[in-house]
Write an enzyme that holds these catalytic residues in place. Structure first.
Site, PDB file in Angstrom:
ATOM      1  N   SER A  98       5.444  -4.088   5.297  1.00 42.31           N
ATOM      2  CA  SER A  98       4.734  -3.352   4.260  1.00 42.31           C
ATOM      3  C   SER A  98       3.891  -4.264   3.366  1.00 42.31           C
ATOM      4  O   SER A  98       2.941  -4.882   3.818  1.00 42.31           O
ATOM      5  CB  SER A  98       5.743  -2.544   3.439  1.00 42.31           C
ATOM      6  OG  SER A  98       5.109  -1.643   2.592  1.00 42.31           O
ATOM      7  N   HIS A 103       9.017   4.471   7.294  1.00 43.18           N
ATOM      8  CA  HIS A 103       8.631   3.179   6.731  1.00 43.18           C
ATOM      9  C   HIS A 103       9.826   2.258   6.527  1.00 43.18           C
ATOM     10  O   HIS A 103       9.767   1.067   6.832  1.00 43.18           O
ATOM     11  CB  HIS A 103       7.921   3.419   5.395  1.00 43.18           C
ATOM     12  CG  HIS A 103       7.056   2.290   4.954  1.00 43.18           C
ATOM     13  ND1 HIS A 103       5.799   2.065   5.452  1.00 43.18           N
ATOM     14  CD2 HIS A 103       7.261   1.312   4.044  1.00 43.18           C
ATOM     15  CE1 HIS A 103       5.262   1.005   4.878  1.00 43.18           C
ATOM     16  NE2 HIS A 103       6.136   0.525   4.019  1.00 43.18           N
TER      17      HIS A 103
END
Length: 398
Positions: free
Chosen positions: A167, A372
């Site tokens: 990320s 995620h």
């Protein structure tokens, strides 16, 4: 008023997704012993021993870098927003760092400025000097990544290393490789987990929050709040306390602020993991980092921080902030993404992939529910993810 601030801070978070399952716990959870453990202690629980180094960046931030020795080429792990190096060992023997150690890799786990392992500076006090918090992922890429890379190469006497980032760790790496292109020669392979450079197609939950971003930023500035969800702060304590009251609140916390923002995976995180997760996660985020991501959402560009037209002229010599030139990312890059990721969405990740000149792989995880946060905390990361990473390191990271 403080309750209002807490609510605003929760809404301002660019957090990541997970979900609940009450069965099949991966590790033995001991709330007393594990929830406050540092990287070294968590590693020792798995039978491996970590060294600790202090790294000083060019602009004076003091970061902690952990090392688990191995015989193969060094691998530097860099976490995402609000996270720490602990994320790579939080799943015990089914954690990525431990899996890499078992494969013989020389593992280095980095930390960025502002988290619990990066709250020191040669001159500034994070509790009293607002200047300490005047950074976003831009400074992480410009200063933190180079300091960590150079220290790893110095300690290992190598000329190159491999890197795995999640990320925001990928966002900041792309800043590094575009603004300091010489570092492309020091990184053999970047494995980008759920990379973030564009936010055009984020999910509806996160988009709703992002639309409030300018108002949230204005309120936080007025209240002179520069740091969000730091250890010991009332907002972090409230989140941790609420999310560990029992199974009902644990379930709520896997839906908001986690799942509702970036996707829900019913098999991603079991309820037994939640107390450990929320005791470790949210380790400090700068307000400016959230503002910078919010600007990306509105502009549709991967660009430097926008200070407004007049201030941009002073800082950049032009009205609009310059974009990061992704054509300069010469490091071999492999992208792994989730089809149910509402933060690093399929469309935005594929756009990024088309712009990288040395892309060696772009692959979706074979679990269509993958989100995620499954890349770091997912209960079945060892099953769906680790094999891809080991294969990429063996093939492209020599």
């Amino acid at each position: 008023m403080r309750l209002v601030v807490i609510i605003i801070q929760i809404l301002s978070l660019f957090t990541f997704s997970s979900s609940e399952s009450t069965k099949h716990s991966d590790i033995s959870y001991n709330k007393v012993s594990k929830e406050r453990m540092n990287f070294t202690e968590l590693s020792r629980e798995c039978g491996v021993y970590a060294e600790e180094f202090e790294v000083v960046t060019e602009d004076g931030y003091i970061l902690t870098l952990f090392h688990i020795p191995g015989k193969k080429k060094p691998v530097l792990l860099v976490h995402g927003i609000g996270d720490t190096s602990n994320t790579w060992v939080l799943r015990g023997n089914k954690s990525l760092a431990i899996a890499l150690v078992r494969e013989g890799y020389d593992v280095w786990a980095g930390n960025i400025r502002g988290n619990r392992y990066g709250r020191k500076h040669v001159n500034l006090n994070p509790d009293t000097d607002e200047t300490f918090w005047d950074f976003s992922f831009h400074q992480v890429g410009l200063f933190d990544w180079p300091a960590m890379i150079d220290r790893v190469l110095k300690e290992t006497k190598q000329t190159k290393l491999n890197a795995i980032a999640h990320s925001q760790g990928t966002t900041s790496f792309f800043v590094l490789s575009t603004l300091k292109p010489e570092y492309n020669e020091k990184v053999e392979l970047l494995i980008a987990l759920a990379p973030v450079a564009f936010l055009d197609h984020i999910g509806p939950g996160m988009a709703s929050i992002a639309k409030l971003g300018p108002l949230i930023a204005k309120v936080l500035k007025t209240l002179r709040i520069n740091e969000i969800f730091a250890d010991g702060n009332a907002d972090k304590k409230l989140m941790e306390s609420f999310c560990t009251l029992g199974k009902l609140t644990e379930k709520i916390c896997t839906i908001f602020p986690l799942g509702i923002i970036t996707g829900i995976n019913p098999d991603g995180i079991e309820s037994e993991f939640i107390p450990l997760l929320f005791s470790q996660y949210f380790a400090g985020i700068s307000r400016k980092t959230l503002e910078h991501y919010n600007q990306m959402y509105f502009s549709g560009k991967f660009a430097q921080f926008d200070y407004g037209p007049s201030n941009n002229l002073l800082v950049y010599g032009k009205i609009a902030p310059p974009e990061y030139d992704l054509s300069k990312v010469r490091t071999k890059t492999a992208i792994l993404y989730g089809e149910n990721d509402m933060m690093a969405t399929v469309e935005d990740v594929q756009r990024l992939g088309r712009l990288l000149p040395n892309l060696v792989c772009i692959k979706a995880i074979k679990d269509e529910k993958w989100t995620h946060i499954d890349f770091t905390w997912g209960r079945e990361a060892y099953k769906y993810l680790f094999g891809h990473i080991i294969e990429l390191l063996n093939k492209n990271g020599r």
